[in-house]
Design a protein around this motif. Structure first.
Motif, short mmCIF file in Angstrom:
data_model
loop_
_atom_site.label_atom_id
_atom_site.label_comp_id
_atom_site.label_asym_id
_atom_site.label_seq_id
_atom_site.Cartn_x
_atom_site.Cartn_y
_atom_site.Cartn_z
N ALA A 199 0.84 -1.21 0.00
CA ALA A 199 0.00 0.00 0.00
C ALA A 199 0.87 1.26 0.00
O ALA A 199 0.57 2.24 -0.70
CB ALA A 199 -0.93 -0.02 1.20
N ILE A 200 1.94 1.24 0.79
CA ILE A 200 2.86 2.39 0.81
C ILE A 200 3.56 2.54 -0.53
O ILE A 200 3.69 3.65 -1.07
CB ILE A 200 3.88 2.23 1.95
CG1 ILE A 200 3.17 2.26 3.31
CG2 ILE A 200 4.96 3.31 1.89
CD1 ILE A 200 4.03 1.84 4.48
N ALA A 201 4.02 1.41 -1.09
CA ALA A 201 4.71 1.45 -2.39
C ALA A 201 3.78 1.92 -3.49
O ALA A 201 4.18 2.70 -4.38
CB ALA A 201 5.26 0.07 -2.72
N HIS A 202 2.53 1.47 -3.47
CA HIS A 202 1.57 1.92 -4.47
C HIS A 202 1.34 3.43 -4.37
O HIS A 202 1.20 4.11 -5.40
CB HIS A 202 0.25 1.18 -4.31
CG HIS A 202 0.30 -0.25 -4.76
ND1 HIS A 202 -0.66 -1.18 -4.44
CD2 HIS A 202 1.22 -0.92 -5.52
CE1 HIS A 202 -0.35 -2.34 -4.98
NE2 HIS A 202 0.79 -2.21 -5.64
N ALA A 203 1.32 3.95 -3.15
CA ALA A 203 1.18 5.40 -2.99
C ALA A 203 2.38 6.12 -3.59
O ALA A 203 2.23 7.17 -4.25
CB ALA A 203 1.04 5.74 -1.51
#
Length: 456
Positions: A199-203
């Motif tokens: 989720a952090i990487a996608h952001a």
């Protein structure tokens, strides 16, 4: 676990708005078994912040919880009485909880209304079962039009050490940076960490439509309540259909440290990949963990080699303490899968070509008698041995956390696992390691084995 209680009337979000009178009648309090199934699954969703993995404890604490379907002219609502307060903020239900609550209602109604799976699929063919899994996933709006395979299934334990959990986040982060999506069993531990990292990487990559798919089943959801990162939740009717959903929607699998449930998953995918009909089908499979978990994977690798042979060991890679390498292997594997699917006109969103023998599809009821009857002996096809080993681990999971299995152990004592003497000693050694490493229950809770491996 919060002792706050909330009464609420909840409207659907994203999953379901209209039900027929027949569907509502099936889910009413008077319908008995189906309503109780819905109540247990709903409580697990509402209690998603709990640290307990004991479904009987959760049901006892919230024994006064009730949920009813209210049919109105403008659609359906759910009336909750004495619901866990952790599902609400300032009296308003958390959006992810509300979405998953109606996903549960959607899946239970569709499953039992369309297939009446409370009586099972009887003598259904292997192809029929595969089509049922497809239809359940399609009804849950899981499938996407994609240009390239991108779904990484992450397996691992709900009861893992902090350093192992942190490593799952690192791997998830590296996968997300490479624009890959995540599918897990939707619970805590190794099922939550990869989603959190991704989720952090996608952001960071400005990906706004990242998929965090959670696949569970009614027997285990109370012990592994969905984590809030899950944005697509599907309740499959039993463990076998859940496992088939994993391998047909996923394009590759990463396995983190875990216990009996993770061993069950490993044996499931290895048994399938060992089948002669699946020779040559690319399916990237990586076992990984931090450096402190190296011994765990050595034990798993040694067990697989001893009972299934070098052919099984050749189906996976072990990568220790290197999240970047795991992600690169998965990304490269996605391209192999893409080329194979294109060459064989197979869909990207569902793996139709993979042959799953009926031994891996038929629901296994973990009774004392059935477990004694498992064929855990050498001298048979390796995929068949893997199938019954998978069932043995499934029984241990049931005895550890599933309400019916826990009740059976209390009534009749531990499950007895019989088989080839050499194989049983290998199995006993592996299970003892799981117990000593606290991989059977949440850390801090005493573990009483629900099984007895007969090594004489």
């Amino acid at each position: 676990m919060s002792n706050d209680r909330v009464d609420a009337l909840v409207s659907p979000k994203g999953a379901l708005e209209m039900l027929s009178q027949d569907e509502i009648a099936r889910m009413s309090e008077d319908s008995g078994e189906l309503h109780e199934l819905f109540r247990r699954c709903a409580l697990a969703i509402l209690n998603c912040g709990s640290d307990s993995d004991d479904p009987t404890e959760v049901m006892a604490i919230f024994k006064d919880f009730e949920i009813r379907i209210i049919q109105q002219e403008r659609g359906v609502k759910l009336k909750l009485t004495n619901a866990p307060g952790s599902a609400f903020v300032d009296g308003k239900m958390i959006s992810s909880v509300r979405e998953m609550l109606f996903s549960v209602l959607r899946d239970i109604i569709f499953t039992y209304h369309e297939y009446n799976l409370s009586r099972g699929l009887g003598d259904a063919s292997s192809d029929k079962i595969t089509n049922v899994v497809f239809e359940l996933l399609r009804n849950a709006d899981v499938f996407r039009r994609i240009q390239s395979p991108d779904m990484v299934v992450c397996w691992g334990g709900h009861s893992i050490a902090r350093h192992e959990y942190d490593y799952t986040k690192l791997v998830g982060h590296e996968l997300g940076l490479r624009e890959l999506n995540i599918c897990t069993g939707c619970g805590p531990g190794a099922m939550k960490g990869p989603m959190k990292g991704a989720a952090i990487a996608h952001a960071k990559q400005r990906i706004t439509n990242g998929v965090y798919l959670g696949l569970t089943e009614p027997g285990i959801i109370a012990a592994e309540s969905p984590n809030p990162i899950v944005n697509k939740l599907v309740i499959m009717p039993d463990i076998e259909k859940r496992l088939e959903a994993f391998v047909r929607t996923g394009h590759g699998i990463v396995v983190f440290p875990g216990g009996a449930g993770t061993a069950e998953e490993i044996l499931y995918i290895l048994g399938i990949l060992l089948h002669p009909k699946n020779e040559g089908i690319p399916y990237p499979l990586v076992f990984t963990g931090p450096k402190e978990s190296a011994a765990y994977f050595e034990q798993i690798h040694e067990f697989i080699g001893a009972v299934l042979g070098e052919a099984a060991q050749s189906k996976y890679q072990i990568i220790i303490d290197d999240a970047v390498s795991v992600a690169r292997v998965m990304k490269a594997g996605m391209e192999e899968v893409r080329q194979y699917r294109k060459a064989h006109q197979d869909a990207f969103y569902y793996n139709w070509k993979l042959h799953i023998p009926q031994e891996f599809q038929s629901p296994f009821e973990p009774t004392h008698e059935n477990i004694k009857g498992l064929n855990l002996h050498f001298g048979q096809d390796t995929h068949l041995l893997a199938s019954d080993l998978r069932r043995a681990f499934s029984a241990i999971v049931a005895g550890n956390v599933k309400p019916q299995g826990v009740a059976s152990i209390k009534a009749q004592g531990p499950f007895e696992i019989h088989g080839d003497k050499a194989l049983m000693k290998k199995l006993d050694t592996l299970l003892e390691a799981f117990v000593s490493q606290q991989r059977m229950k949440l850390p801090g809770s005493a573990y009483v084995p629900c099984y007895k491996v007969i090594t004489d």
